[in-house]
Design a protein around this motif. Structure first.
Motif: not given
Length: 253
Positions: A11, A48, A94-96, A98, A103-105, A220
């Motif tokens: 990102e 959010s 969502e759990k974001k 890093k 990053g991943s979700k 991204k």
């Protein structure tokens, strides 16, 4: 426990003056397709609801530059109130995560009733409320264990870490996509916030602008960023930032 194998995304974030963002949106619109969910003007509203511990661990880790960190949020789209009796799963939990810049979700879809029960649980009787801290969040109501690892981890974080809602953030988004590199380009403007979690479910409640005139460009991508995208996003006056809408919305507390 969440799945260990999740696609890692890279990102880039920039803060732009409004006039430069308008010019960039015109250029991107001539080069790349817009997000299919955008309205007639090419934009859509993102809302959010961010969660944190009583010690603001997610906020602190962001400010202190932890290379491995995570944050939780609920996300909804559009400007319509979320009906409490709606059966459709329109809210994304969502759990974001890093790790070392990538990053991943991990996500789960909820109904408005499920989301409300997790974010604004019943406070119980006056006797049960006695002695509670004003901003404390009681554990989510008991619910049958599901096969959804994201939902179960979130409920565990509420019980163990005291995860509670902190701030609602809303903004208008323009989004563009490019299939090579799985690229997604977004321009976020009119950022506003509110401390009360009810504003997430009812957009008619007042939200206060917290970054007037600023536009955030996010790019991204997966393994590589195509040259055509890299060239297209070049903007005079763009400032590369480690921008966090959550952290910015809480900076004046």
């Amino acid at each position: 426990m969440l799945p260990t194998r999740t696609k890692q995304r890279h990102e880039l974030k920039f803060e732009l003056p409004l006039h430069e963002a308008l010019l960039l949106a015109k250029r991107l619109g001539m080069l790349f397709p817009r997000d299919e969910h955008a309205g007639p003007d090419g934009r859509y509203t993102v809302r959010s609801l961010y969660f944190d511990t009583p010690f603001d661990d997610a906020l602190r880790e962001k400010h202190e530059g932890f290379t491995s960190r995570a944050k939780w949020r609920m996300r909804a789209y559009g400007t319509e109130p979320l009906a409490t009796d709606g059966a459709e799963r329109v809210i994304r939990l969502e759990k974001k995560v890093k790790r070392n810049g990538a990053g991943s979700k991990h996500a789960s879809w909820l109904t408005p009733r499920e989301a409300r029960s997790l974010a604004i649980p019943s406070r119980g009787t006056p006797r049960e409320q006695k002695g509670r801290h004003e901003h404390s969040l009681s554990p989510a109501p008991a619910r049958e264990v599901s096969n959804d690892p994201v939902l179960e981890e979130f409920k565990a974080a509420q019980r163990v870490l005291g995860l509670r809602p902190c701030v609602v953030v809303a903004y208008e988004r323009e989004a563009f996509t490019f299939e090579p590199g799985n690229v997604r380009i977004t321009l976020d403007a009119r950022m506003r916030s509110c401390r009360h979690p009810e504003s997430f479910f009812d957009p008619s409640r007042l939200l206060v602008p917290y970054a007037p005139g600023a536009v955030v460009l996010e790019v991204k991508y997966d393994a590589y960023l195509p040259d055509i995208v890299r060239d297209a996003i070049q903007v005079p006056g763009a400032v590369c930032v480690a921008h966090s809408k959550y952290a910015l919305a809480r900076r004046f507390e």
